[in-house]
Design a protein around this motif. Structure first.
Motif, PDB file in Angstrom:
ATOM      1  N   GLU A 214      41.460  47.443   1.497  1.00  0.00           N
ATOM      2  CA  GLU A 214      40.426  46.458   1.786  1.00  0.00           C
ATOM      3  C   GLU A 214      41.036  45.296   2.547  1.00  0.00           C
ATOM      4  OE1 GLU A 214      40.581  44.017  -2.466  1.00  0.00           O
ATOM      5  OE2 GLU A 214      39.011  45.512  -2.131  1.00  0.00           O
ATOM      6  N   ARG A 215      40.234  44.501   3.200  1.00  0.00           N
ATOM      7  CA  ARG A 215      40.720  43.407   4.024  1.00  0.00           C
ATOM      8  C   ARG A 215      41.502  42.410   3.178  1.00  0.00           C
ATOM      9  NH1 ARG A 215      38.944  40.045   8.366  1.00  0.00           N
ATOM     10  NH2 ARG A 215      40.910  39.201   9.157  1.00  0.00           N
ATOM     11  N   CYS A 216      42.741  42.130   3.572  1.00  0.00           N
ATOM     12  CA  CYS A 216      43.584  41.226   2.784  1.00  0.00           C
ATOM     13  C   CYS A 216      44.119  40.070   3.612  1.00  0.00           C
ATOM     14  CB  CYS A 216      44.735  41.998   2.146  1.00  0.00           C
ATOM     15  SG  CYS A 216      45.926  42.610   3.353  1.00  0.00           S
ATOM     16  N   GLY A 217      44.111  40.187   4.929  1.00  0.00           N
ATOM     17  CA  GLY A 217      44.594  39.099   5.774  1.00  0.00           C
ATOM     18  C   GLY A 217      46.058  39.251   6.148  1.00  0.00           C
ATOM     19  N   LEU A 218      46.474  38.407   7.086  1.00  0.00           N
ATOM     20  CA  LEU A 218      47.831  38.473   7.643  1.00  0.00           C
ATOM     21  C   LEU A 218      48.897  38.264   6.581  1.00  0.00           C
ATOM     22  CD1 LEU A 218      49.602  38.478  10.316  1.00  0.00           C
ATOM     23  CD2 LEU A 218      49.546  35.996  10.097  1.00  0.00           C
ATOM     24  N   ILE A 219      48.715  37.275   5.715  1.00  0.00           N
ATOM     25  CA  ILE A 219      49.751  36.912   4.747  1.00  0.00           C
ATOM     26  C   ILE A 219      50.055  38.086   3.818  1.00  0.00           C
ATOM     27  CG2 ILE A 219      50.318  35.387   2.808  1.00  0.00           C
ATOM     28  CD1 ILE A 219      48.508  33.260   4.208  1.00  0.00           C
ATOM     29  N   ARG A 220      49.034  38.631   3.188  1.00  0.00           N
ATOM     30  CA  ARG A 220      49.264  39.736   2.247  1.00  0.00           C
ATOM     31  C   ARG A 220      49.631  41.028   2.984  1.00  0.00           C
ATOM     32  NH1 ARG A 220      44.691  37.115  -0.427  1.00  0.00           N
ATOM     33  NH2 ARG A 220      45.571  35.796  -2.051  1.00  0.00           N
ATOM     34  N   PHE A 373      47.790  34.363  23.662  1.00  0.00           N
ATOM     35  CA  PHE A 373      47.239  33.256  22.870  1.00  0.00           C
ATOM     36  C   PHE A 373      45.724  33.207  23.068  1.00  0.00           C
ATOM     37  CE2 PHE A 373      51.643  31.881  23.116  1.00  0.00           C
ATOM     38  CZ  PHE A 373      51.852  31.389  21.838  1.00  0.00           C
ATOM     39  N   ARG A 374      45.015  33.286  21.958  1.00  0.00           N
ATOM     40  CA  ARG A 374      43.556  33.245  22.012  1.00  0.00           C
ATOM     41  C   ARG A 374      43.081  31.857  21.603  1.00  0.00           C
ATOM     42  NH1 ARG A 374      42.794  39.168  19.206  1.00  0.00           N
ATOM     43  NH2 ARG A 374      44.016  38.249  17.541  1.00  0.00           N
ATOM     44  N   LYS A 375      42.007  31.397  22.227  1.00  0.00           N
ATOM     45  CA  LYS A 375      41.496  30.056  21.922  1.00  0.00           C
ATOM     46  C   LYS A 375      40.791  30.012  20.569  1.00  0.00           C
ATOM     47  CE  LYS A 375      41.159  28.369  26.667  1.00  0.00           C
ATOM     48  NZ  LYS A 375      41.903  29.463  27.300  1.00  0.00           N
ATOM     49  N   GLN A 376      40.337  31.153  20.101  1.00  0.00           N
ATOM     50  CA  GLN A 376      39.756  31.228  18.765  1.00  0.00           C
ATOM     51  C   GLN A 376      39.909  32.651  18.246  1.00  0.00           C
ATOM     52  OE1 GLN A 376      35.693  30.215  20.336  1.00  0.00           O
ATOM     53  NE2 GLN A 376      35.054  31.873  18.991  1.00  0.00           N
ATOM     54  N   THR A 377      39.839  32.777  16.946  1.00  0.00           N
ATOM     55  CA  THR A 377      39.997  34.105  16.357  1.00  0.00           C
ATOM     56  C   THR A 377      38.704  34.902  16.505  1.00  0.00           C
ATOM     57  OG1 THR A 377      40.444  35.337  14.320  1.00  0.00           O
ATOM     58  CG2 THR A 377      39.394  33.201  14.058  1.00  0.00           C
ATOM     59  N   PRO A 378      38.813  36.200  16.818  1.00  0.00           N
ATOM     60  CA  PRO A 378      37.599  37.018  16.923  1.00  0.00           C
ATOM     61  C   PRO A 378      37.137  37.565  15.580  1.00  0.00           C
ATOM     62  CG  PRO A 378      39.508  38.318  17.544  1.00  0.00           C
ATOM     63  CD  PRO A 378      40.019  36.937  17.223  1.00  0.00           C
ATOM     64  N   TYR A 379      37.884  37.282  14.525  1.00  0.00           N
ATOM     65  CA  TYR A 379      37.611  37.902  13.237  1.00  0.00           C
ATOM     66  C   TYR A 379      37.030  36.896  12.251  1.00  0.00           C
ATOM     67  CZ  TYR A 379      41.185  40.735  15.490  1.00  0.00           C
ATOM     68  OH  TYR A 379      41.905  41.445  16.413  1.00  0.00           O
ATOM     69  N   THR A 380      36.255  37.401  11.328  1.00  0.00           N
ATOM     70  CA  THR A 380      35.744  36.565  10.244  1.00  0.00           C
ATOM     71  C   THR A 380      36.769  36.529   9.119  1.00  0.00           C
ATOM     72  OG1 THR A 380      34.633  38.480   9.265  1.00  0.00           O
ATOM     73  CG2 THR A 380      33.347  37.109  10.778  1.00  0.00           C
ATOM     74  N   PHE A 381      36.734  35.451   8.354  1.00  0.00           N
ATOM     75  CA  PHE A 381      37.604  35.304   7.194  1.00  0.00           C
ATOM     76  C   PHE A 381      36.783  35.548   5.939  1.00  0.00           C
ATOM     77  CE2 PHE A 381      40.297  33.755  10.252  1.00  0.00           C
ATOM     78  CZ  PHE A 381      41.375  33.014   9.823  1.00  0.00           C
ATOM     79  N   PRO A 382      37.217  36.449   5.064  1.00  0.00           N
ATOM     80  CA  PRO A 382      36.516  36.586   3.785  1.00  0.00           C
ATOM     81  C   PRO A 382      36.503  35.256   3.047  1.00  0.00           C
ATOM     82  CG  PRO A 382      38.072  38.393   4.117  1.00  0.00           C
ATOM     83  CD  PRO A 382      38.334  37.396   5.205  1.00  0.00           C
TER      84      PRO A 382
END
Length: 580
Positions: A214-220, A373-382
């Protein structure tokens, strides 16, 4: 007759032997052209002028049940040394392609049409300076590395280009493995097609793909990679990078020399629209009052060694996407804060922890890695982007910043009551590692920090009619302004320093003369016209060089002016903290 027969037999044997010899030569050349070949010269690419030979062919791939990008595949095959994007050049698009690029931009927040048009292993120049090229590393003495790449719905061409740049420009004796962590991607091309590509056509055997359930993010995701890694050194990369010649040796050398070193390459810019590779001079990391990472110019006191162009430099913070660290030291240092979610502020947290707890954070000018380098993230954050980032930042501030955290709270008063989770484990780590106070960091590591300011007063600068001084989100040379006081911190927070500067973060108020508008200037560049005194009895802020006073009346477009001092509500101010 017997002699003729023997002669014919001998000729046949020689022809057969020659055929076998030629076949062996072709086989050896084919292996050398693949990414999995061992490089005899670590400073050279594998066939950089003919990248097509490093791209998997269509054979067997087309048998994939979903057709495996039938048409799309041709865009990935190199078109020769003068093809789109080769040698780091910008990619040109037709009018039709431009239209499609705009429609597709939102998905990745970069021009995927331009990326798809290039080879997945395009050639790049050698960006190292002459002193860096002159440094010789004994590769047998260097540790091996596990490269860890976390991705979520990454574009196909940028992910493959990252992989090919790594295997083509890294001595394979130093590259123990590549660990790919799929953070629960939903894009179809990152499911069976990626499995098939890695298994059948990516000719580097030591690639391990792990899919998070499942989605956990960059850190995990990175923590999962750390737990899987088997090499001495961890090297974290993003999934939209291109490494350059000689990139890895300087990083491994510094970690090998001092295991308490965490080191980043110089991060060059890959333009998100044209994919032009843009070389960047060595700069260092810093941070704002909002605890956002930012780049700043290299200071002489941050240099190491003899200050040669090949010597690494110290950096107060790192961007966090690309760095090398000893696996055992990463563990001793406390890895990442597992109480943080997804992404955001983890780079500042680990930067502060490195310096405060006995390590050092460096950037190598001899290692260049390009990054989109992107000006904003294309992904949503849980849980919501702002909530996640504020929670992570609060954990950083509460554990490491001591009394200086009040500056961040002043800018973000709404987070004062935000639940940051249990901090006891991180506070115990701080105690166990005998870490220094944040004041030591500001005095010894980053004395030029905007947090290292001797303040007389700090908060909103409010006049009697409910207007507050405001940067209006403008940068240097823009007009300072005024707007209704909103008590939410942000651009309405100012410090009056003992050096008599009225500043917001790294911007100071300045005015050339009486009657002129007030503008913003970088505090480090502030000269005559940038000093102010505040008299609480009258509420006036006096401009020292002209003798006038800061005034909000008769100001076009909500700007500020310097008028003759007079008892007027527009010249009467209070400096009030918004955090109680």
């Amino acid at each position: 007759m017997r002699l003729k027969a023997k002669h014919k037999l001998l000729v046949k044997i020689l022809i057969f032997a020659a055929f076998i010899y030629v076949l062996l030569i072709i086989t050896m050349y084919s292996k050398a052209a693949s990414p999995g070949a061992t490089q005899t010269d670590s400073q050279s690419e594998v066939n950089p002028k003919h990248p097509k030979q490093n791209v998997p062919d269509k054979a067997n791939i087309s048998k994939h049940p979903k057709g495996w990008f039938e048409g799309f595949w041709d865009k990935l095959v190199a078109s020769g040394p003068n093809g789109p994007g080769e040698n780091g050049k910008a990619v040109s698009l037709s009018a039709e392609e431009e239209k499609h690029a705009k429609e597709a931009f939102k998905t990745n927040q970069f021009n995927v049409v331009a990326s798809d048009k290039m080879s997945v292993n395009r050639s790049l120049p050698d960006y190292r300076n002459s002193q860096c090229k002159a440094v010789k590393y004994i590769e047998d003495d260097l540790p091996t590395t596990s490269i860890i790449i976390v991705f979520h719905n990454e574009a196909w061409s940028t992910l493959l280009r990252t992989l090919y740049s790594v295997v083509n420009r890294t001595p394979h004796k130093l590259l123990h493995e590549i660990i790919l962590i799929d953070d629960a991607s939903t894009a179809e091309h990152l499911k069976e097609p990626l499995d098939a590509f890695l298994e059948e056509k990516f000719h580097f055997p030591a690639v391990r793909l792990h899919r998070m359930p499942e989605r956990c993010g960059l850190i995990r995701g990175r923590l999962q990679g750390y737990e899987m890694a088997q090499a001495e050194v961890l090297l974290f990369l993003d999934a939209h990078c291109e490494v350059t010649l000689g990139w890895i040796q300087p990083l491994l050398h510094e970690v090998h020399k001092n295991r308490r070193t965490i080191i980043s390459p110089v991060i060059d810019v890959i333009n998100e629209q044209t994919f032009r590779y843009q070389y960047v001079d060595t700069v260092i990391g810093s941070f704002t009052w909002k605890l956002s990472f930012t780049w700043t110019s290299l200071k002489p006191y941050m240099k190491t060694g003899s200050g040669l162009a090949s010597d690494p430099v110290r950096t107060p913070t790192m961007a966090g996407g690309l760095f090398a660290v000893s696996k055992t030291y990463f563990d001793e240092l406390g890895t990442y804060d597992r109480g943080m979610d997804v992404w955001g502020a983890e780079n500042l947290e680990i930067s502060f922890r490195i310096w405060l707890c006995g390590g050092q954070l460096l950037i190598s000018p001899c290692s260049h890695v390009g990054h989109v380098f992107r000006k904003q993230t294309p992904y949503t954050f849980p849980g919501g982007t702002s909530h996640v980032i504020n929670k992570n930042t609060k954990r950083l501030a509460e554990v490491w910043m001591d009394q200086y955290k009040h500056i961040w709270y002043e800018l973000s008063p709404s987070v004062k009551d935000l639940d940051a989770g249990d901090l006891s484990e991180r506070l115990k780590l701080k105690e166990d590692l005998h870490c220094k106070p944040f004041s030591w960091y500001l005095q010894n590591i980053w004395p030029d920090s905007q947090f290292n300011v001797d303040m007389q007063l700090f908060g909103q600068v409010r006049n009697d009619v409910g207007q507050c001084l405001d940067t209006m989100g403008r940068s240097e040379h823009g007009d300072a302004g005024q707007s209704p006081c909103h008590n939410q911190g942000g651009n309405q927070v100012w410090a009056l320093t003992r050096a008599e500067q009225l500043r917001h973060d790294d911007l100071c108020l300045t005015a050339p003369k009486l009657g002129s508008k007030v503008t913003l200037v970088k505090c480090q560049n502030a000269k005559t016209g940038s000093t102010w005194t505040f008299t609480q009895a009258t509420g006036q802020i006096q401009h020292k060089s002209s003798g006038g006073c800061l005034d909000t009346r008769e100001s076009p477009k909500n700007s500020l002016v310097v008028h003759d001092c007079a008892p007027s509500p527009s010249q009467h101010f209070n400096i009030i903290s918004s955090v109680h």
